[in-house]
Design a protein around this motif. Sequence first.
Motif, PDB file in Angstrom:
ATOM      1  N   ARG A   5       0.839  -1.202   0.054  1.00 11.83           N
ATOM      2  CA  ARG A   5       0.159   0.155   0.042  1.00 11.83           C
ATOM      3  C   ARG A   5       0.738   1.287   0.049  1.00 11.83           C
ATOM      4  NH1 ARG A   5      -2.529   3.667   3.754  1.00 11.83           N
ATOM      5  NH2 ARG A   5      -4.551   4.265   2.963  1.00 11.83           N
ATOM      6  N   ASN A   6       1.745   1.267   0.607  1.00 13.63           N
ATOM      7  CA  ASN A   6       2.753   2.528   0.860  1.00 13.63           C
ATOM      8  C   ASN A   6       3.697   2.666  -0.427  1.00 13.63           C
ATOM      9  OD1 ASN A   6       2.097   2.749   3.591  1.00 13.63           O
ATOM     10  ND2 ASN A   6       3.575   1.825   4.331  1.00 13.63           N
ATOM     11  N   ILE A   7       3.957   1.631  -1.093  1.00 15.25           N
ATOM     12  CA  ILE A   7       4.706   1.861  -2.368  1.00 15.25           C
ATOM     13  C   ILE A   7       3.712   2.225  -3.498  1.00 15.25           C
ATOM     14  CG2 ILE A   7       5.958   0.625  -4.364  1.00 15.25           C
ATOM     15  CD1 ILE A   7       7.467   1.326  -1.616  1.00 15.25           C
ATOM     16  N   GLY A   8       2.431   1.764  -3.246  1.00 12.09           N
ATOM     17  CA  GLY A   8       1.367   2.064  -4.465  1.00 12.09           C
ATOM     18  C   GLY A   8       0.933   3.871  -4.288  1.00 12.09           C
ATOM     19  N   LEU A   9       0.902   4.240  -2.950  1.00  9.28           N
ATOM     20  CA  LEU A   9       0.676   5.507  -2.705  1.00  9.28           C
ATOM     21  C   LEU A   9       1.854   6.589  -3.179  1.00  9.28           C
ATOM     22  CD1 LEU A   9      -1.250   5.430   0.704  1.00  9.28           C
ATOM     23  CD2 LEU A   9      -2.157   5.843  -1.574  1.00  9.28           C
ATOM     24  N   LEU A  10       3.111   5.878  -2.779  1.00  6.93           N
ATOM     25  CA  LEU A  10       4.301   6.806  -3.332  1.00  6.93           C
ATOM     26  C   LEU A  10       4.298   6.717  -4.656  1.00  6.93           C
ATOM     27  CD1 LEU A  10       7.028   7.838  -2.512  1.00  6.93           C
ATOM     28  CD2 LEU A  10       7.966   5.878  -2.586  1.00  6.93           C
ATOM     29  N   GLY A  11       4.096   5.575  -5.435  1.00  6.06           N
ATOM     30  CA  GLY A  11       4.421   5.933  -6.817  1.00  6.06           C
ATOM     31  C   GLY A  11       3.269   6.773  -7.519  1.00  6.06           C
ATOM     32  N   SER A  12       2.051   6.730  -6.999  1.00  5.98           N
ATOM     33  CA  SER A  12       1.114   7.474  -7.427  1.00  5.98           C
ATOM     34  C   SER A  12       1.287   8.979  -7.308  1.00  5.98           C
ATOM     35  CB  SER A  12      -0.370   7.381  -6.831  1.00  5.98           C
ATOM     36  OG  SER A  12      -0.670   5.947  -7.332  1.00  5.98           O
ATOM     37  N   GLY A  13       2.020   9.196  -5.853  1.00  2.00           N
ATOM     38  CA  GLY A  13       2.397  10.578  -5.651  1.00  2.00           C
ATOM     39  C   GLY A  13       3.475  11.135  -6.323  1.00  2.00           C
ATOM     40  N   LEU A  14       4.497  10.537  -6.909  1.00  2.94           N
ATOM     41  CA  LEU A  14       5.669  10.654  -7.793  1.00  2.94           C
ATOM     42  C   LEU A  14       5.236  11.144  -9.110  1.00  2.94           C
ATOM     43  CD1 LEU A  14       8.218   8.441  -6.388  1.00  2.94           C
ATOM     44  CD2 LEU A  14       8.019  10.869  -5.996  1.00  2.94           C
ATOM     45  N   LEU A  15       4.103  10.395  -9.546  1.00  2.23           N
ATOM     46  CA  LEU A  15       3.843  10.499 -10.797  1.00  2.23           C
ATOM     47  C   LEU A  15       2.851  11.720 -10.879  1.00  2.23           C
ATOM     48  CD1 LEU A  15       2.688   7.070 -12.206  1.00  2.23           C
ATOM     49  CD2 LEU A  15       4.554   8.265 -12.926  1.00  2.23           C
ATOM     50  N   LEU A  16       2.050  12.003  -9.889  1.00  9.23           N
ATOM     51  CA  LEU A  16       1.215  13.018  -9.782  1.00  9.23           C
ATOM     52  C   LEU A  16       2.236  14.591  -9.532  1.00  9.23           C
ATOM     53  CD1 LEU A  16      -1.632  14.009  -9.620  1.00  9.23           C
ATOM     54  CD2 LEU A  16      -1.625  13.969  -7.147  1.00  9.23           C
ATOM     55  N   ILE A  17       3.296  14.408  -9.124  1.00  2.00           N
ATOM     56  CA  ILE A  17       4.203  15.330  -9.130  1.00  2.00           C
ATOM     57  C   ILE A  17       4.775  15.795 -10.708  1.00  2.00           C
ATOM     58  CG2 ILE A  17       6.458  16.084  -8.219  1.00  2.00           C
ATOM     59  CD1 ILE A  17       5.763  14.784  -5.586  1.00  2.00           C
ATOM     60  N   ASN A  18       5.023  14.575 -11.098  1.00  2.00           N
ATOM     61  CA  ASN A  18       5.387  14.759 -12.590  1.00  2.00           C
ATOM     62  C   ASN A  18       4.652  15.458 -13.588  1.00  2.00           C
ATOM     63  OD1 ASN A  18       7.693  13.897 -13.770  1.00  2.00           O
ATOM     64  ND2 ASN A  18       7.280  11.874 -14.500  1.00  2.00           N
ATOM     65  N   TYR A  19       3.097  15.129 -13.456  1.00  3.92           N
ATOM     66  CA  TYR A  19       2.201  15.800 -14.095  1.00  3.92           C
ATOM     67  C   TYR A  19       1.982  17.369 -13.830  1.00  3.92           C
ATOM     68  CZ  TYR A  19       0.706  11.261 -16.153  1.00  3.92           C
ATOM     69  OH  TYR A  19       0.961  10.133 -16.915  1.00  3.92           O
ATOM     70  N   ILE A  20       2.041  17.349 -12.523  1.00  8.74           N
ATOM     71  CA  ILE A  20       1.941  18.952 -11.841  1.00  8.74           C
ATOM     72  C   ILE A  20       3.005  19.826 -12.419  1.00  8.74           C
ATOM     73  CG2 ILE A  20       1.914  20.532 -10.033  1.00  8.74           C
ATOM     74  CD1 ILE A  20       0.563  18.162  -8.391  1.00  8.74           C
ATOM     75  N   GLY A  21       4.349  19.291 -12.404  1.00 11.53           N
ATOM     76  CA  GLY A  21       5.726  19.773 -13.188  1.00 11.53           C
ATOM     77  C   GLY A  21       5.326  20.202 -14.549  1.00 11.53           C
ATOM     78  N   SER A  22       4.700  19.156 -15.358  1.00 12.10           N
ATOM     79  CA  SER A  22       4.585  19.320 -16.697  1.00 12.10           C
ATOM     80  C   SER A  22       3.599  20.542 -16.997  1.00 12.10           C
ATOM     81  CB  SER A  22       3.910  18.032 -17.292  1.00 12.10           C
ATOM     82  OG  SER A  22       4.654  16.799 -17.136  1.00 12.10           O
ATOM     83  N   ILE A  23       2.483  20.808 -16.244  1.00 10.61           N
ATOM     84  CA  ILE A  23       1.529  21.501 -16.439  1.00 10.61           C
ATOM     85  C   ILE A  23       2.234  22.900 -15.900  1.00 10.61           C
ATOM     86  CG2 ILE A  23      -0.583  22.584 -15.474  1.00 10.61           C
ATOM     87  CD1 ILE A  23      -1.558  19.562 -15.112  1.00 10.61           C
TER      88      ILE A  23
END
Length: 388
Positions: free
Chosen positions: A306-324
């Motif tokens: 669960r922790n790794i799933g949340l971490l992975g989703s969080g890092l990808l979300l940072i990626n998309y926010i940075g792209s925007i």
Amino acid sequence: MELSLSSSSSIRLHSSSSSNYNKSKATLNAKFKFYNTILKCPNTLTSRTTFCTTSTSSRFLSNKSPKPISIKACSQVGAAGSDPSLNKVADFKDAFWRFLRPHTIRGTALGSVSLVTRALLENPDLIRWSLVFKAFSGLIALICGNGYIVGINQIYDIGIDKVNKPYLPIAAGDLSVQSAWFLVLAFAVVGVIIVAMNFGQFITSLYCLGLFLGTIYSVPPLRMKRFPVVAFLIIATVRGFLLNFGVYYAVRAALGLTFQWSSAVAFITTFVTLFALVIAITKDLPDVEGDRKFEISTFATKLGVRNIGLLGSGLLLINYIGSIAAALYMPQAFRGNFMVPVHTVLALCLIYQAWVLERAKYTQEAIAGYYRFVWNLFYAEYIIFPFI
């Protein structure tokens, strides 16, 4: 009740009384579900036999005059079934394709095509037909390098794969270790020869560095995959930096240009490197059972699924926010009217998929679906890259 199998591959089921109908129906449903499973999972079927239902007939009469219920299922052998040599070729083709790990091949191919397209769009006046062969040979070399890295990992992970990925050809017994060694060595030799003949010393050095990192990731005594931080740094370096920088450098060299970072290429290299970190940590989510059994330390085994799933989703979300943010603050470098809405949609899809995973309580099926979705996001970024 009588069950018979005739030489014409027919299954016949007779019930002498209508009171047995429900039992017969349940038995047949189970069998058809089994056949369905085989049809949906061709990797587990090496005999190349396709099952099909040819006719189903049932009659319902009163208890006073029961009549037999007759259901037929037939098996039809493919065109290659009558020739053992053709069967062997078909079986090897299937094992070879699974050996290549198709989802990684797609990522490599999409990445190279996307970067080549971007470089050509930046320099349309320098496009020549002679570049087509060079680009195609570069793609073959990258696929060879990819095949070497995933192949040598399978050779040294047979025991783990029997638990985590029993469908892989070596673990499933569909490809011998000797054949696997022949393939990975052929991939390495062919790849290095292609790169050396077409792309010069510097790119050849980068290519060999990628092969070296892939080797120490899997092969004892180093076997860096045992160490989580080193393992995900290797994956991020090979799939993130080396692929993007190397392909773009090679294309500019083929066009007769010196290397120069563009905003778009710097963006995709940074984005994909961070994305590769996420792939590196989430790829172990479905493999926790086998990794623990063979004492392979991963972030998933240490921190929990669960922790790794949340971490992975969080890092990808940072990626998309940075792209925007990049599109908004650098309008001269990016097409904001395209880049912002597309990455917003992808981010929302990611949030939804993370919610689905949480709601499913991180079952094995949900984890596998989440990991496939992460790869689909990876493909999507390369698809939109030439247009940002």
